[in-house]
Design a protein around this motif. Structure first.
Motif, PDB file in Angstrom:
ATOM      1  N   SER A  89       0.862  -1.046   0.047  1.00 44.42           N
ATOM      2  CA  SER A  89      -0.157  -0.142   0.061  1.00 44.42           C
ATOM      3  C   SER A  89       0.950   1.436   0.002  1.00 44.42           C
ATOM      4  CB  SER A  89      -1.053  -0.190   1.217  1.00 44.42           C
ATOM      5  OG  SER A  89      -1.848   1.092   0.899  1.00 44.42           O
ATOM      6  N   HIS A 134      -7.429  -5.601  -2.007  1.00 45.12           N
ATOM      7  CA  HIS A 134      -6.150  -4.740  -1.624  1.00 45.12           C
ATOM      8  C   HIS A 134      -5.484  -5.502  -0.547  1.00 45.12           C
ATOM      9  CE1 HIS A 134      -3.939  -1.028  -1.114  1.00 45.12           C
ATOM     10  NE2 HIS A 134      -4.109  -1.061   0.214  1.00 45.12           N
ATOM     11  N   PRO A 142      -0.802   2.021  -3.381  1.00 43.25           N
ATOM     12  CA  PRO A 142      -1.775   3.119  -2.692  1.00 43.25           C
ATOM     13  C   PRO A 142      -2.900   3.555  -3.936  1.00 43.25           C
ATOM     14  CG  PRO A 142       0.240   4.290  -3.531  1.00 43.25           C
ATOM     15  CD  PRO A 142       0.469   2.973  -3.738  1.00 43.25           C
ATOM     16  N   THR A 186      -7.589   0.193  -5.286  1.00 42.41           N
ATOM     17  CA  THR A 186      -6.143   0.907  -5.447  1.00 42.41           C
ATOM     18  C   THR A 186      -5.755   0.378  -6.861  1.00 42.41           C
ATOM     19  OG1 THR A 186      -4.901  -0.938  -4.337  1.00 42.41           O
ATOM     20  CG2 THR A 186      -5.923   1.003  -2.964  1.00 42.41           C
TER      21      THR A 186
END
Length: 157
Positions: free
Chosen positions: A41, A133, A76, A109
């Protein structure tokens, strides 16, 4: 060090990036060489920024301490990629070999992960998985051998 985080006021400013990079630079100088730096992330974004800084002439890290590559897992969101990385990259590509593993089109994302992969050298490898994610937790998932092979290939070059 100060954590790397978005300002609470909703502005496009992140706090603690320079402090985090200074901490990582010192840490990398003091440790044995790492083969690969991995991040998930925002950590994937930070790993990319770190790779970009390592390519600068003014970065105070001996070349023999540089990792061979980076692995970005579930990058991200698109906003964070644009706000944080785009001003640093400016028409450059990150040359360090990289592997980008992210959830498919239903992952919130997905677009940001793709944007992150595109600022890396065209030889950057990408893989998709079905866990969104989250990193796949099923040990039988076919993505694990594929990731292992990609990392082994990266390290053997």
């Amino acid at each position: 060090p100060s954590p790397w985080q978005a300002k609470a006021d909703g502005s496009k400013e992140y706090l603690g990036l320079s402090e985090s990079l200074a901490f990582l630079q010192k840490y990398l100088q003091e440790q044995p060489r790492f083969d690969v730096i991995a991040g998930h992330s925002n950590g994937a974004l930070l790993a990319s920024i770190l790779a970009l800084y390592m390519e600068r002439d003014d970065w105070q890290l001996p070349k023999d301490k540089h990792p061979v590559g980076i692995a970005c897992f579930n990058g991200p969101n698109s906003y964070e990629t644009e706000v944080t990385l785009a001003p640093l990259v400016k028409n450059k590509t990150i040359q360090m070999p990289s592997l980008h593993v992210f959830g498919g089109p239903t992952d919130h994302t997905y677009e940001g992960s793709q944007k992150l992969a595109r600022v890396h050298h065209p030889s950057a490898q990408t893989m998709e998985h079905s866990a969104g994610h989250l990193f796949p937790t099923d040990k039988d998932d076919a993505v694990y051998p594929a990731i292992a092979k990609a990392l082994q290939d990266m390290l053997s070059k």
